[in-house]
Design an enzyme around this catalytic site. Structure first.
Site, PDB file in Angstrom:
ATOM      1  N   HIS A   1      20.717  29.343  44.993  1.00 14.75           N
ATOM      2  CA  HIS A   1      21.028  29.632  43.592  1.00 14.75           C
ATOM      3  C   HIS A   1      21.208  28.373  42.753  1.00 14.75           C
ATOM      4  O   HIS A   1      21.808  28.413  41.686  1.00 14.75           O
ATOM      5  CB  HIS A   1      22.275  30.524  43.503  1.00 14.75           C
TER       6      HIS A   1
ATOM      7  N   ASN B   1      34.411  37.330  57.423  1.00 15.09           N
ATOM      8  CA  ASN B   1      34.826  37.822  56.111  1.00 15.09           C
ATOM      9  C   ASN B   1      36.086  38.664  56.322  1.00 15.09           C
ATOM     10  O   ASN B   1      36.102  39.520  57.205  1.00 15.09           O
ATOM     11  CB  ASN B   1      33.697  38.690  55.508  1.00 15.09           C
TER      12      ASN B   1
ATOM     13  N   GLN C   1      24.529  30.335  48.928  1.00 14.18           N
ATOM     14  CA  GLN C   1      24.330  30.892  47.583  1.00 14.18           C
ATOM     15  C   GLN C   1      25.200  30.133  46.588  1.00 14.18           C
ATOM     16  O   GLN C   1      25.137  30.376  45.395  1.00 14.18           O
ATOM     17  CB  GLN C   1      24.756  32.368  47.575  1.00 14.18           C
TER      18      GLN C   1
HETATM   19  P1  OAD Z   1      31.145  37.411  46.068  1.00 10.50           P
HETATM   20  O1  OAD Z   1      32.224  37.035  45.117  1.00 10.50           O
HETATM   21  O2  OAD Z   1      30.287  38.565  45.714  1.00 10.50           O
HETATM   22  O3  OAD Z   1      31.781  37.721  47.499  1.00 10.50           O
HETATM   23  C1  OAD Z   1      32.708  36.871  48.078  1.00 10.50           C
HETATM   24  C2  OAD Z   1      33.018  37.374  49.479  1.00 10.50           C
HETATM   25  O4  OAD Z   1      33.897  36.433  50.097  1.00 10.50           O
HETATM   26  C3  OAD Z   1      33.735  38.739  49.543  1.00 10.50           C
HETATM   27  O5  OAD Z   1      33.063  39.578  50.453  1.00 10.50           O
HETATM   28  C4  OAD Z   1      35.144  38.397  50.045  1.00 10.50           C
HETATM   29  O6  OAD Z   1      35.683  39.399  50.882  1.00 10.50           O
HETATM   30  C5  OAD Z   1      34.881  37.134  50.818  1.00 10.50           C
HETATM   31  N1  OAD Z   1      36.033  36.213  50.923  1.00 10.50           N
HETATM   32  C6  OAD Z   1      37.079  36.040  50.072  1.00 10.50           C
HETATM   33  N2  OAD Z   1      37.882  35.057  50.511  1.00 10.50           N
HETATM   34  C7  OAD Z   1      37.356  34.596  51.670  1.00 10.50           C
HETATM   35  C8  OAD Z   1      37.723  33.580  52.609  1.00 10.50           C
HETATM   36  N3  OAD Z   1      38.816  32.807  52.440  1.00 10.50           N
HETATM   37  N4  OAD Z   1      36.923  33.386  53.675  1.00 10.50           N
HETATM   38  C9  OAD Z   1      35.816  34.141  53.876  1.00 10.50           C
HETATM   39  N5  OAD Z   1      35.423  35.104  53.023  1.00 10.50           N
HETATM   40  C10 OAD Z   1      36.175  35.339  51.938  1.00 10.50           C
HETATM   41  O7  OAD Z   1      30.303  36.084  46.323  1.00 10.50           O
HETATM   42  P2  OAD Z   1      28.796  35.941  46.823  1.00 10.50           P
HETATM   43  O8  OAD Z   1      28.490  36.934  47.880  1.00 10.50           O
HETATM   44  O9  OAD Z   1      28.585  34.512  47.119  1.00 10.50           O
HETATM   45  O10 OAD Z   1      25.070  34.497  41.955  1.00 10.50           O
HETATM   46  O11 OAD Z   1      28.002  36.321  45.519  1.00 10.50           O
HETATM   47  C11 OAD Z   1      26.608  36.238  45.521  1.00 10.50           C
HETATM   48  C12 OAD Z   1      26.124  35.786  44.176  1.00 10.50           C
HETATM   49  O12 OAD Z   1      26.663  36.622  43.147  1.00 10.50           O
HETATM   50  C13 OAD Z   1      26.591  34.384  43.767  1.00 10.50           C
HETATM   51  O13 OAD Z   1      25.799  33.358  44.327  1.00 10.50           O
HETATM   52  C14 OAD Z   1      26.467  34.437  42.295  1.00 10.50           C
HETATM   53  C15 OAD Z   1      27.138  35.765  42.077  1.00 10.50           C
HETATM   54  O14 OAD Z   1      26.909  36.363  40.870  1.00 10.50           O
HETATM   55  C16 OAD Z   1      24.534  33.646  41.071  1.00 10.50           C
HETATM   56  O15 OAD Z   1      25.199  32.819  40.490  1.00 10.50           O
HETATM   57  C17 OAD Z   1      23.069  33.845  40.879  1.00 10.50           C
END
Ligand code: OAD
Length: 237
Positions: free
Chosen positions: A106, A201, A88
């Site tokens: 995305h 995660n 994403q």
């Molecule tokens: P999020 O910011 O929603 O989630 C990030 C996740 O990474 C969380 O569940 C954290 O717990 C986890 N996390 C943090 N540090 C980490 C690490 N070092 N290793 C592993 N995990 C870790 O990001 P996305 O799920 O990617 O959309 O968000 C989805 C979409 O929402 C993005 O692509 C973007 C955003 O708005 C668009 O731009 C269309």
């Protein structure tokens, strides 16, 4: 058996490269208003403001380096002949870590697309000289080649991602909050077709209840553990 592996990554895989995630403590959506920056309406209202935000992120990403998590996933592409990486993320760090085939759900922050003609191309300049940038072909307004809220995902990428998810024996989810659809649907589809689900995660997510194994670690450590599990256990099953 040729294990079919699919991986879905989110912002968490790039967190250890110093790129802020969207949700959670310190996340971008805590400081910025999503609807003012990442929607077609926001861009129509104030293209310069939206571009300033993307230009700032491009600069941060340019200064960042891929981390161990990205590199381990790139090595998995070499190790497993049937491997699909779906992301994403728009930062291009998987490719910089050596992944050759990446399905970008995305879009990509380095791609610029004209809002008037069919021009689109990669541009790695950060910061950009003029904001908002103009189309070199027709002079129209260029936009970032990313998917904004309210927009459809690129259909080819989405179809390919669904195909890989449905065909997978193992589906690994790394660093996504699982809050944004349709990306979050992919592991659920995989599970329904019998795949073994692994989540990497540090935090629990809405996808956690579907998982066969949850590895509560950061990506750099967690992907390694997932890889060991796949090698030692699942490959033999
Ligand atoms: P999020 O910011 O929603 O989630 C990030 C996740 O990474 C969380 O569940 C954290 O717990 C986890 N996390 C943090 N540090 C980490 C690490 N070092 N290793 C592993 N995990 C870790 O990001 P996305 O799920 O990617 O959309 O968000 C989805 C979409 O929402 C993005 O692509 C973007 C955003 O708005 C668009 O731009 C269309």
């Amino acid at each position: 058996m040729r294990l079919r592996i699919a991986v879905l990554t989110g912002a968490g895989i790039s967190a250890e490269s110093g790129i802020p995630t969207f949700r959670g403590a310190g996340g971008l959506w805590e400081r910025y208003k999503l609807e003012e920056l990442a929607s077609p309406e926001a861009f129509r209202r104030d293209p310069k403001l939206v571009w300033e935000w993307y230009d700032y992120r491009r600069l941060k990403i340019k200064e960042a380096e891929p981390n161990r998590g990205h590199r381990l996933l790139a090595s998995m592409e070499e190790e497993f002949p049937n491997f699909t990486l779906i992301t994403q993320n728009v930062d291009g760090l998987h490719q910089r870590a050596g992944s050759k085939r990446v399905i970008e759900l995305h879009g990509n922050i380095w791609k610029l697309r004209c809002t008037r003609c069919t021009y689109e191309d990669f541009n790695y300049e950060a910061p950009l000289k003029v904001l908002p940038p103009a189309c070199p072909s027709c002079g129209g307004l260029l936009r970032p080649g990313v998917v904004w809220f309210g927009e459809s995902l690129p259909i080819d990428a989405l179809e390919e991602a669904y195909r890989a998810a449905k065909a997978s024996d193992v589906f690994l989810v790394v660093g996504t909050s699982g809050m944004v659809y349709p990306a979050a649907q992919l592991p659920i589809e995989a599970k329904e077709r019998g795949a073994y689900l692994i989540e990497v995660n540090p935090e629990e997510t809405p996808l956690s209840p579907y998982m066969d194994t949850c590895i509560r670690e950061k990506a750099s450590v967690g992907v390694e553990k997932a890889l060991e599990l796949i090698r030692s256990h699942l490959q033999r099953a």
